[in-house]
Structure formats: C-alpha cells, structure tokens
Design a protein around this motif. Sequence first.
Motif, mmCIF file in Angstrom:
data_model
loop_
_atom_site.group_PDB
_atom_site.id
_atom_site.type_symbol
_atom_site.label_atom_id
_atom_site.label_comp_id
_atom_site.label_asym_id
_atom_site.label_seq_id
_atom_site.Cartn_x
_atom_site.Cartn_y
_atom_site.Cartn_z
ATOM 1 N N SER A 189 66.186 63.976 -24.031
ATOM 2 C CA SER A 189 67.102 62.984 -23.478
ATOM 3 C C SER A 189 66.642 61.585 -23.862
ATOM 4 C CB SER A 189 67.147 63.123 -21.949
ATOM 5 O OG SER A 189 68.085 62.228 -21.401
ATOM 6 N N GLY A 190 67.605 60.679 -23.916
ATOM 7 C CA GLY A 190 67.301 59.290 -24.252
ATOM 8 C C GLY A 190 68.590 58.622 -24.701
ATOM 9 N N PRO A 191 68.538 57.345 -25.056
ATOM 10 C CA PRO A 191 69.732 56.687 -25.572
ATOM 11 C C PRO A 191 70.209 57.407 -26.836
ATOM 12 C CG PRO A 191 67.950 55.111 -25.198
ATOM 13 C CD PRO A 191 67.360 56.465 -25.035
ATOM 14 N N PRO A 192 71.511 57.562 -27.023
ATOM 15 C CA PRO A 192 72.017 58.265 -28.211
ATOM 16 C C PRO A 192 71.459 57.705 -29.510
ATOM 17 C CG PRO A 192 73.798 57.816 -26.679
ATOM 18 C CD PRO A 192 72.584 57.143 -26.116
ATOM 19 N N THR A 193 71.138 56.407 -29.538
ATOM 20 C CA THR A 193 70.574 55.792 -30.755
ATOM 21 C C THR A 193 69.140 56.250 -31.022
ATOM 22 O OG1 THR A 193 70.041 53.929 -29.323
ATOM 23 C CG2 THR A 193 71.967 53.676 -30.767
ATOM 24 N N PRO A 210 69.774 60.998 -18.326
ATOM 25 C CA PRO A 210 68.399 61.369 -17.950
ATOM 26 C C PRO A 210 68.318 62.031 -16.577
ATOM 27 C CG PRO A 210 68.663 58.981 -17.971
ATOM 28 C CD PRO A 210 69.924 59.543 -18.521
ATOM 29 N N ALA A 211 69.181 61.602 -15.635
ATOM 30 C CA ALA A 211 69.145 62.209 -14.289
ATOM 31 C C ALA A 211 69.479 63.700 -14.394
ATOM 32 C CB ALA A 211 70.119 61.492 -13.364
ATOM 33 N N PHE A 244 68.250 52.552 -16.972
ATOM 34 C CA PHE A 244 69.022 53.772 -17.325
ATOM 35 C C PHE A 244 68.119 54.965 -17.624
ATOM 36 C CE2 PHE A 244 72.329 50.598 -18.332
ATOM 37 C CZ PHE A 244 73.350 51.118 -17.548
ATOM 38 N N PHE A 245 66.968 54.718 -18.256
ATOM 39 C CA PHE A 245 66.163 55.845 -18.753
ATOM 40 C C PHE A 245 64.750 55.915 -18.161
ATOM 41 C CE2 PHE A 245 69.458 55.222 -21.891
ATOM 42 C CZ PHE A 245 69.917 56.519 -22.033
ATOM 43 N N ILE A 251 64.849 59.553 -9.278
ATOM 44 C CA ILE A 251 65.288 60.536 -10.293
ATOM 45 C C ILE A 251 64.398 61.777 -10.236
ATOM 46 C CG2 ILE A 251 65.580 60.953 -12.784
ATOM 47 C CD1 ILE A 251 66.260 58.047 -13.143
ATOM 48 N N LEU A 252 63.107 61.555 -9.998
ATOM 49 C CA LEU A 252 62.140 62.657 -9.980
ATOM 50 C C LEU A 252 62.487 63.709 -8.915
ATOM 51 C CD1 LEU A 252 59.494 63.516 -11.366
ATOM 52 C CD2 LEU A 252 58.246 62.177 -9.669
ATOM 53 N N ARG A 253 63.169 63.293 -7.850
ATOM 54 C CA ARG A 253 63.487 64.225 -6.749
ATOM 55 C C ARG A 253 64.327 65.413 -7.190
ATOM 56 N NH1 ARG A 253 64.679 59.644 -3.160
ATOM 57 N NH2 ARG A 253 62.691 59.135 -2.232
ATOM 58 N N SER A 254 65.094 65.259 -8.282
ATOM 59 C CA SER A 254 65.961 66.374 -8.693
ATOM 60 C C SER A 254 65.221 67.402 -9.565
ATOM 61 C CB SER A 254 67.207 65.849 -9.414
ATOM 62 O OG SER A 254 66.820 65.295 -10.643
ATOM 63 N N ALA A 255 63.979 67.087 -9.922
ATOM 64 C CA ALA A 255 63.182 68.070 -10.678
ATOM 65 C C ALA A 255 62.657 69.123 -9.698
ATOM 66 C CB ALA A 255 62.007 67.362 -11.356
ATOM 67 N N ASN A 256 62.066 70.201 -10.219
ATOM 68 C CA ASN A 256 61.461 71.199 -9.332
ATOM 69 C C ASN A 256 60.359 70.554 -8.499
ATOM 70 O OD1 ASN A 256 63.161 73.191 -10.136
ATOM 71 N ND2 ASN A 256 61.745 74.098 -11.621
#
Length: 313
Positions: A189-193, A210-211, A244-245, A251-256
């Motif tokens: 994952s990352g910016p499309p560029t 990234p989320a 954004f990234f 964001i980390l909360r949605s990981a295992n």
Amino acid sequence: MAKFGHKDLLGMGALSVEEITLILDTAESLKAISARDIKKVPTLRGKSVVNFFYEPSTRTRTSFEVAAKRLSADTFSLSASTSSMVKGETLLDTARNLQAMNPDLIVLRHSSSGAPHLLAKEVKAGIVNAGDGINEHPTQALLDLYTIREKKGRLKGLKVAIIGDISHSRVARSDIIGLTKMGAEVTVSGPPTMIPVGIETLGVRVVYDPAQAVRKKDVLILLRIQLERQSAVLFPSIREYASFFGLNKEILRSANEDVIVMHPGPLNRGVEITSEVADGPYSVILDQVANGVAVRMAVLYLLIGGAKGDNVD
Ligand code: CP
C-alpha cells in the motif's frame, strides 16, 4: 549442517526455501553469542571481510562489522569518500585492487542497481549485497523474516502489509520475494505514484487505502519515503503524506490484536510512522536491529566458513 551452495549473496531470488530456512536456523543458533559476556567465537579466525559502503549506512554497516568481529574475522572498511574513487578510479578497478589483497568476502552497498552482480563476476572473493540502488537488500529481508518467525513462530500463512514508497524501496522488493517464497500473504500500500505498475506479478495484492491495507494484518512493515531516489514530486507534501499514509494508533486498531510493527530504518518520525507507534508495545523495530547481527553472522558463516562444517560453539 547442510551446505550453502553459493559464493555470493546478491538477492533473495537466488535463495531456495531450504536455504532461507538454513540461514534463519543458523542465525538462531548464533544469536546467543551476542548475549554472552565474551561476545566472540573463533569460527572465522584468519578470514577477512571488506565492508565497502558507497552509500551512507548506520545499521547495515555496523551490523556487518559487529557480526564479522563476533566470529573473529578481520574487518576492513572503505567508503567512497575515503577511497581513490574520489580521484576517478572505477568501482571495478577499486574491486580488483581489493581482490589483489585476497579478502574472503566483500560486503558492498552501492547506489547503482546491479553493482554487486558486476563485482561478483569479476572478483574471486564472495560478494554480499548490502543494498544496491532500488534493486535488493537481501540481508534486511532475511533479518525481517527472522524477526517475524521469532515473534510469530512461523511465516507461512501470515498476513503482511508493506506500506510506503514501494517503487524506490530495495527492502520492499527483497521482503516481497522472501515473504511470498516462505508462504506469507503480502499486501502493498502507498500513494499510487509509489506503487510500481505490475507489482502483482510478484504475488502481492495492491490496496491503495492504507486503513484497508492494515485491517486484520499480523505484520506491518512501514517504509521511509526515499526522497533521495525520487526524480519527481510523487505526493503533494510531507504533511499530506503523513495524514493519508502515516501509521498512527487509530489506524493500527484495525490490525490483529497481536500485530507487530516493523521498519528497516532510518525512521522519519511523524511521516510514515508516529513516535507513539514506533516506540509503542507493538513495535519490534529495535529487535530487527539486534537480529540483524545474528542474521549477518549466519550469512558470513555460511558463505566463508560454514561449508567446512566448522564448530560455531
Ligand atoms: N536498514 C538499513 O539498510 O539501514 P541503513 O541504511 O542504516 O544501513
């Protein structure tokens, strides 16, 4: 111990699953040496290792030097700025002159992709790629695999996300090759560029958000934005990249819940990762550095000592 059938370590692509496992198992048995009061064994006594770093490095250079010294090899360091390359000598001539002094191994970091491959064809000494341009950084991938296996007990079936500047990252490339070979499921994952066209052919999934990429992952590997390798502005501003990234606590909360957070370094705190996450309970970033010594000891041992079945105790 099984034989390691290579003169050089140039990339993860050349290693079989069995050879990667051999390196990780050897590192596991060598790791205890660094915890001893006397951190040295005579395994590589009489061998010489040249660390030739044409690009800056903190971790890799020190790690190779420490690894070689712990195995009693003689080490010599050379950097582009202190070598006769500043007087116009080519890389190949420099290497041929080093070869004339009969080292057993040259560890090379170079800004040009393929530089270690060129030397490997020209010199008798073994060559270890310590990072070549945007191509590969195999010992970083090996220490990442080691750290994941140490923390999770396995590699096969783990869900791993690599987030950041994938296009310019030799670590991403080596990690992808190593992780997929060992049976992990890799998302980038990352910016499309910053995601190379056709990266799916390496066996990874691309998730731009990234989320979404972080969701239900066992392992997160964050990467630095490689400004020194970008020829154009690939995102509007550092602040926007971070918002954004950047990996933060939310964001980390949605990981295992037993996720581990990794980063090869150097970190850009507040850009790809917040300090709270980098220094937090899920971070294994400094474990990666510690394991790097054991993995590089294993690589040195297998390349210039292990084939003879030397005792490493
Ligand atoms: N991970 C890594 O290659 O760091 P250095 O550039 O400090 O060696």
